[in-house]
Scaffold this active site. Structure first.
Site, PDB file in Angstrom:
ATOM      1  CG  PHE A 125      -1.822   1.135   1.335  1.00  0.00           C
ATOM      2  CD1 PHE A 125      -2.850   1.283   0.418  1.00  0.00           C
ATOM      3  CD2 PHE A 125      -1.662   2.092   2.318  1.00  0.00           C
ATOM      4  CE1 PHE A 125      -3.702   2.378   0.488  1.00  0.00           C
ATOM      5  CE2 PHE A 125      -2.518   3.187   2.394  1.00  0.00           C
ATOM      6  CZ  PHE A 125      -3.539   3.327   1.475  1.00  0.00           C
ATOM      7  CG  ASP A 126      -0.783   4.609  -1.884  1.00  0.00           C
ATOM      8  OD1 ASP A 126      -1.160   3.441  -2.082  1.00  0.00           O
ATOM      9  OD2 ASP A 126      -1.352   5.598  -2.349  1.00  0.00           O
ATOM     10  CB  ALA A 217      -6.168  -2.291   6.451  1.00  0.00           C
ATOM     11  CE  LYS A 256      -8.009   1.884   5.148  1.00  0.00           C
ATOM     12  NZ  LYS A 256      -6.560   1.999   5.237  1.00  0.00           N
ATOM     13  CG  HIS A 447      -3.576  12.483  -6.440  1.00  0.00           C
ATOM     14  ND1 HIS A 447      -2.212  12.271  -6.334  1.00  0.00           N
ATOM     15  CD2 HIS A 447      -4.116  11.996  -5.301  1.00  0.00           C
ATOM     16  CE1 HIS A 447      -1.965  11.663  -5.194  1.00  0.00           C
ATOM     17  NE2 HIS A 447      -3.097  11.483  -4.548  1.00  0.00           N
TER      18      HIS A 447
HETATM   19  C1  LIG Z   1      -5.326   2.418   4.869  1.00  0.00           C
HETATM   20  C2  LIG Z   1      -4.231   1.451   4.772  1.00  0.00           C
HETATM   21  C3  LIG Z   1      -2.978   1.686   5.389  1.00  0.00           C
HETATM   22  C4  LIG Z   1      -2.655   2.996   6.091  1.00  0.00           C
HETATM   23  O1  LIG Z   1      -3.505   3.248   7.138  1.00  0.00           O
HETATM   24  P1  LIG Z   1      -3.893   4.748   7.600  1.00  0.00           P
HETATM   25  O2  LIG Z   1      -4.824   4.484   8.753  1.00  0.00           O
HETATM   26  O3  LIG Z   1      -4.569   5.414   6.440  1.00  0.00           O
HETATM   27  O4  LIG Z   1      -2.651   5.425   8.014  1.00  0.00           O
HETATM   28  C5  LIG Z   1      -2.016   0.710   5.287  1.00  0.00           C
HETATM   29  N1  LIG Z   1      -2.219  -0.426   4.614  1.00  0.00           N
HETATM   30  C6  LIG Z   1      -3.397  -0.692   4.012  1.00  0.00           C
HETATM   31  C7  LIG Z   1      -3.592  -1.972   3.284  1.00  0.00           C
HETATM   32  C8  LIG Z   1      -4.428   0.241   4.061  1.00  0.00           C
HETATM   33  O5  LIG Z   1      -5.591  -0.011   3.433  1.00  0.00           O
END
Ligand SMILES: *Cc1c(COP(=O)(O)O)cnc(C)c1O
Length: 456
Positions: A125-126, A217, A256, A447
């Protein structure tokens, strides 16, 4: 997915009004926002499908738990209730709360990574990628080949390519301090990882003496896919325990699958690593029994972790996403198949074949969908990819996608019908949709703040 219930398994006790504006109003609002949905005010959005992160509704029990929050600096009751829930649902004896998922990454990677290291993941993930790089380490994505094929109907497109992992650990294992698997695979469209695949990853890690961490998540959504498609002999809580038993620890964004609006955590088995992480947590987040959150947040998380593994909740959650995908597919709208756990992705190049890639078809579609239905979505395409730093050219995305992320327990079936109707209406007059061009292009993360104009 196969015949999931879409009847809401809850009734509404508190309401948040949303306003339906007119098409004419929205034309003006999006023009003022520079044709960038990120620059809209949320009150001007009717249905907000920008993200499923922290945008869900808490239950009456979670709100009740908020009142029970113990705001002691150290050793608060709320912390111990979270610790109990983590032990019960996930099976980890140690937990460190953090303010978000990325903060958990910051703490764990500071403890475990150094410059020159390599971190394999099915797909980073980013924020995970950025935190690995922040330590001077390198990321390697080892997603299975089906995960890169928009048309593949493989049931577990989030799986790791285990042969590639074994090869990497054999050839460059000295540089690898840990292996990560993201469940579900967010950057791959919320696609699940099978229990068989996780088990094989664990076996490979054991053979090379490497610890395995999950980026967890959406662990409950992943467990539901496993229960449905692979292991109907197990209950969802049993699948969760099996998944977690394969890992040495997790980082998690509680925004999440802990069903809260803010929060995150690290959960671990090893006491020594827990102590090391606690020290960094004190520096970055706060004392390890609160970790950047209020006591009440910890109580809401503890309750959320118990609610999220309920099969009735999950069937409805995944059912909503599948329902939206079904409505669009029936009308011939091109989507990425099969839909993942938290979002439906429109394939903008097939949707708008007349808009060339340098006119940003997925972005143009997000503008059109806002004007048509007051719906906010997010482009996962070339605007997001940015420019190649070496050549200065657009870094053209492999797929031009528009993500419709569904917040948890927030919208009803009639909202989803409105979303489907709006998308289908735009699809029927797709020949009239024009591309966009930049009027302001920021140098990084363009973006978020870019401005555009529609092409004539
Ligand atoms: C959202 C997410 C993160 C980062 O979590 P934040 O609460 O936005 O800092 C890391 N890994 C995955 C797979 C995510 O979906």
């Amino acid at each position: 997915m196969e015949n999931l219930p879409i009847l809401e398994p809850y009734r509404i006790k508190v309401v948040e009004p949303v306003r339906q504006s007119t098409v004419e109003e929205r034309r003006g609002l999006i023009a003022e926002a520079g044709y960038n949905p990120f620059l809209l005010r949320s009150e001007d959005v009717f249905i907000d499908l920008l993200t499923d992160s922290g945008t869900g509704a808490m239950s009456q029990r979670q709100w009740g738990a908020v009142m029970d929050g113990d705001e002691a600096y150290a050793g608060s009751r709320s912390f111990y209730r979270l610790k109990e829930a983590v032990e019960e649902v996930l099976g980890f004896p140690c937990v460190i709360p953090t303010h978000q998922g990325r903060a958990a990454e910051h703490v764990l990677f500071t403890s475990m990574l150094k410059a020159g290291d390599l971190v394999p993941n099915n797909m980073h993930f980013d924020t995970t990628k950025a935190h690995v790089q922040h330590r001077g380490a390198e990321t390697v994505d080892l997603l299975c080949p089906e995960g890169y094929e928009a048309a593949s109907a493989h049931p577990f497109k989030g799986n790791m390519d285990t042969a590639a992992l074994d090869r990497l650990l054999t050839e460059r294992g000295k540089r690898v301090p840990l292996v990560m698997v993201t469940v579900t695979c967010n950057s791959g469209g919320g696609q699940p990882v099978s229990l068989e695949n996780l088990t094989e990853v664990r076996r490979i890690c054991d053979r090379h003496s490497k610890p395995l961490f999950l980026d967890a998540a959406r662990f409950a959504e992943n467990a539901f896919f496993i229960q449905r498609r692979e292991r109907p002999d197990l209950s969802v809580p049993e699948v969760v325990r099996q998944m977690m038993s394969l890992a040495d620890g997790i980082t998690m964004s509680a925004k999440k699958d802990a069903l809260v609006n803010i929060g995150g955590m690290i959960a671990l088995r090893d006491e020594a690593l827990y102590r090391e992480c606690s020290n960094w947590a004190i520096l970055f987040e706060g004392f390890p029994t609160y970790g950047g959150l209020a006591g009440r947040d910890l109580d809401a998380m503890a309750q959320g972790l118990r609610e999220v593994v309920d099969v009735g909740y999950l069937a409805h959650r995944l059912g909503q996403v599948a329902y939206l995908a079904d409505r669009l597919r029936e009308a011939g709208v091109p989507i990425v198949e099969p839909p993942g756990g938290h979002a439906v992705y429109l394939d903008a190049r097939r949707f708008l074949p007349n808009v060339p890639q340098d006119q940003f078809p997925a972005w143009a579609l997000s503008v059109e969908l806002y004007i048509k239905g007051g719906i906010r979505t997010v482009e996962i395409g070339t605007v997001l990819s940015g420019r190649n730093p070496a050549t200065g050219e657009h870094d053209y995305a492999r797929l031009e996608l528009l993500r419709l992320a569904v917040p948890r327990r927030t919208y009803t079936q009639s909202h989803l019908d409105w979303v489907a109707k709006s998308v289908i209406d735009v699809y029927r007059r797709r020949d009239e949709v024009r591309g966009v061009r930049f009027t302001y292009e920021p140098p990084v993360l363009r973006h978020f703040t870019a401005r555009f104009e529609p092409l004539a």
